[in-house]
Write a protein that holds these residues in place. Structure first.
Motif, PDB file in Angstrom:
ATOM      1  N   ASP A  84      54.269  64.791  24.350  1.00  0.00           N
ATOM      2  CA  ASP A  84      55.292  64.048  23.628  1.00  0.00           C
ATOM      3  C   ASP A  84      56.600  64.834  23.680  1.00  0.00           C
ATOM      4  O   ASP A  84      56.606  66.059  23.505  1.00  0.00           O
ATOM      5  N   ASP A  85      57.692  64.153  23.917  1.00  0.00           N
ATOM      6  CA  ASP A  85      58.999  64.780  24.102  1.00  0.00           C
ATOM      7  C   ASP A  85      59.545  65.300  22.771  1.00  0.00           C
ATOM      8  O   ASP A  85      59.882  64.529  21.880  1.00  0.00           O
ATOM      9  N   ILE A  86      59.637  66.630  22.635  1.00  0.00           N
ATOM     10  CA  ILE A  86      60.052  67.209  21.351  1.00  0.00           C
ATOM     11  C   ILE A  86      61.521  66.917  21.045  1.00  0.00           C
ATOM     12  O   ILE A  86      61.922  66.940  19.877  1.00  0.00           O
ATOM     13  N   THR A  87      62.335  66.630  22.061  1.00  0.00           N
ATOM     14  CA  THR A  87      63.750  66.334  21.794  1.00  0.00           C
ATOM     15  C   THR A  87      63.918  65.045  21.004  1.00  0.00           C
ATOM     16  O   THR A  87      64.951  64.824  20.375  1.00  0.00           O
ATOM     17  N   VAL A  88      62.889  64.189  21.027  1.00  0.00           N
ATOM     18  CA  VAL A  88      62.937  62.933  20.263  1.00  0.00           C
ATOM     19  C   VAL A  88      62.908  63.212  18.761  1.00  0.00           C
ATOM     20  O   VAL A  88      63.322  62.373  17.962  1.00  0.00           O
ATOM     21  N   ILE A  89      62.454  64.407  18.376  1.00  0.00           N
ATOM     22  CA  ILE A  89      62.401  64.777  16.960  1.00  0.00           C
ATOM     23  C   ILE A  89      63.790  64.671  16.333  1.00  0.00           C
ATOM     24  O   ILE A  89      63.931  64.292  15.162  1.00  0.00           O
ATOM     25  N   ARG A  90      64.818  64.990  17.098  1.00  0.00           N
ATOM     26  CA  ARG A  90      66.185  64.865  16.589  1.00  0.00           C
ATOM     27  C   ARG A  90      66.482  63.417  16.187  1.00  0.00           C
ATOM     28  O   ARG A  90      67.074  63.164  15.126  1.00  0.00           O
ATOM     29  N   GLU A  91      66.051  62.481  17.010  1.00  0.00           N
ATOM     30  CA  GLU A  91      66.251  61.065  16.681  1.00  0.00           C
ATOM     31  C   GLU A  91      65.433  60.665  15.462  1.00  0.00           C
ATOM     32  O   GLU A  91      65.868  59.841  14.649  1.00  0.00           O
ATOM     33  N   PHE A  92      64.229  61.245  15.339  1.00  0.00           N
ATOM     34  CA  PHE A  92      63.411  60.995  14.152  1.00  0.00           C
ATOM     35  C   PHE A  92      64.188  61.357  12.884  1.00  0.00           C
ATOM     36  O   PHE A  92      64.229  60.597  11.908  1.00  0.00           O
ATOM     37  N   ILE A  93      64.778  62.542  12.902  1.00  0.00           N
ATOM     38  CA  ILE A  93      65.500  63.032  11.723  1.00  0.00           C
ATOM     39  C   ILE A  93      66.714  62.156  11.426  1.00  0.00           C
ATOM     40  O   ILE A  93      67.001  61.825  10.263  1.00  0.00           O
ATOM     41  N   LEU A  94      67.419  61.748  12.463  1.00  0.00           N
ATOM     42  CA  LEU A  94      68.581  60.884  12.259  1.00  0.00           C
ATOM     43  C   LEU A  94      68.168  59.550  11.638  1.00  0.00           C
ATOM     44  O   LEU A  94      68.850  59.021  10.752  1.00  0.00           O
ATOM     45  N   LYS A  95      67.036  59.007  12.091  1.00  0.00           N
ATOM     46  CA  LYS A  95      66.529  57.756  11.515  1.00  0.00           C
ATOM     47  C   LYS A  95      66.119  57.969  10.056  1.00  0.00           C
ATOM     48  O   LYS A  95      66.359  57.102   9.199  1.00  0.00           O
ATOM     49  N   TYR A  96      65.513  59.118   9.782  1.00  0.00           N
ATOM     50  CA  TYR A  96      65.126  59.425   8.401  1.00  0.00           C
ATOM     51  C   TYR A  96      66.355  59.504   7.508  1.00  0.00           C
ATOM     52  O   TYR A  96      66.365  58.990   6.380  1.00  0.00           O
ATOM     53  N   ARG A  97      67.404  60.125   8.008  1.00  0.00           N
ATOM     54  CA  ARG A  97      68.635  60.259   7.228  1.00  0.00           C
ATOM     55  C   ARG A  97      69.321  58.898   7.018  1.00  0.00           C
ATOM     56  O   ARG A  97      70.127  58.741   6.106  1.00  0.00           O
TER      57      ARG A  97
END
Length: 345
Positions: free
Chosen positions: A108-121
């Protein structure tokens, strides 16, 4: 909005070949998120050792001594991926604003975690990581995986298509997840039942960095069957439908052979008799086996045994550093007063 405290939960089972690189990449990326001001400085990575027989726990523990963001959770025995994942989620819940689960193989692409956080925010409480395509899979795996998702949908199970266990969950979502007490946990089906505001982030899956997959064909089939029987009674209803159809077909054949007897055209034969016996007998065995599967699940639920037992927890209760030196003394580790946790059903 203040920076959320993030915990990245990583279940591990015999991952000594890939784990050092996984720790390096996740630690580096988490530090980048802290520097960017997307997550709080207290954010951590929690590795769960699911009863590994190799040096997985030794690697996790030694890194936890040297890396501020790395923590470990050692289960007393192998309990399976879903329960190991639950152990990490529930352990991290109280100390985190949100938790992201990801497999140790870094497919799984760990760089997608940044998008996860942005969606959470933005206010989303659950963010699903969804694969764009399955071109890297073999033809057989692609057909069976996509067939599984379609089959589950037809059975009325609300699954996110092409989503595994790469997701973000808020603390509030995790507090609701605890209320699902069944032993046969199938998180891909349970998480959508929580119902909070959710979205999906799409990514391309990579090849495994090292080691072998922990989900060969046998385990994949068992996992799929577990998901189907945990969420739907359609299979057992299907058996009933087959039984009803067989009954009416037998009536038609009975009428047909009776008419032949009246007209005197019958011939004594063994083939038709033995074929019908084997057919009905096979259907009965399948039906009994399927009913037994559901009864077995009821049996497991009734015993209310813990899903897992935590042997060592460096996330909530840091271990003294003097206890581990080149692998440490196992007897000394076990005699130390660590907190042993168990999540009951």
């Amino acid at each position: 909005m203040k920076n959320p405290v993030l915990t990245i939960v990583v279940p591990c089972y015999n991952e000594e070949e890939v784990l050092p690189e996984t720790i390096v990449q996740l630690s580096r990326f988490l530090n980048e998120l802290m520097e960017e001001g997307l997550v709080a400085e207290k954010s951590k990575i929690l590795f769960i050792d699911d009863g590994s027989s190799d040096d997985t726990w030794k690697i996790i523990y030694k890194k936890s001594l040297n890396e501020e963001v790395v923590r470990g959770l050692k289960l007393s025995r192998n309990v399976g991926h879903q329960n190991a994942l639950l152990a990490g989620l529930f352990s991290a819940k109280n100390a985190s604003d949100c938790v992201i689960s990801i497999d140790a193989d870094l497919q799984d692409d760990i760089t997608v975690i940044r998008e996860f956080i942005l969606k959470y925010r933005e206010g989303y409480e659950i963010v699903y990581g969804v694969r764009r395509k399955r071109e890297s899979d073999t033809l057989f795996k692609r057909i069976t995986a996509q067939g599984f998702y379609k089959l589950m949908k037809k059975m009325g199970v609300n699954l996110v298509y092409n989503h595994a266990d790469f997701r973000l969950m808020s603390k509030r979502a995790l507090e609701e997840l605890i209320h699902f007490n069944e032993v046969n946990m199938f998180l891909r089906g349970i998480v959508p039942l929580i119902g909070f505001k959710s979205t999906s982030v799409y990514y391309d899956r990579k090849e495994r960095l090292a080691g072998e997959t922990k989900y060969p064909l046998k385990k994949m089939l068992a996992f799929s069957f577990e998901g189907i029987t945990s969420f739907s009674v359609t299979p057992i209803r299907l058996v009933m439908v087959i039984g009803v159809l067989s009954f009416f077909i037998s009536l038609l054949f009975g009428a047909y052979f009776f008419s032949l007897k009246i007209w005197g055209n019958t011939e004594t034969g063994w083939t038709s008799l033995i074929t019908s016996i084997w057919l009905i007998g096979g259907l009965q065995l399948i039906a009994i086996g399927l009913v037994g599967e559901y009864i077995g699940k009821i049996y497991k639920e009734s015993k209310r045994r813990p899903k897992y037992i935590v042997e060592i927890d460096t996330f909530n209760l840091p271990m003294p550093r003097h206890l581990m030196n080149d692998g440490g003394n196992k007897n000394e580790l076990h005699s130390t007063n660590f907190r042993n946790l168990s999540e009951t059903n």
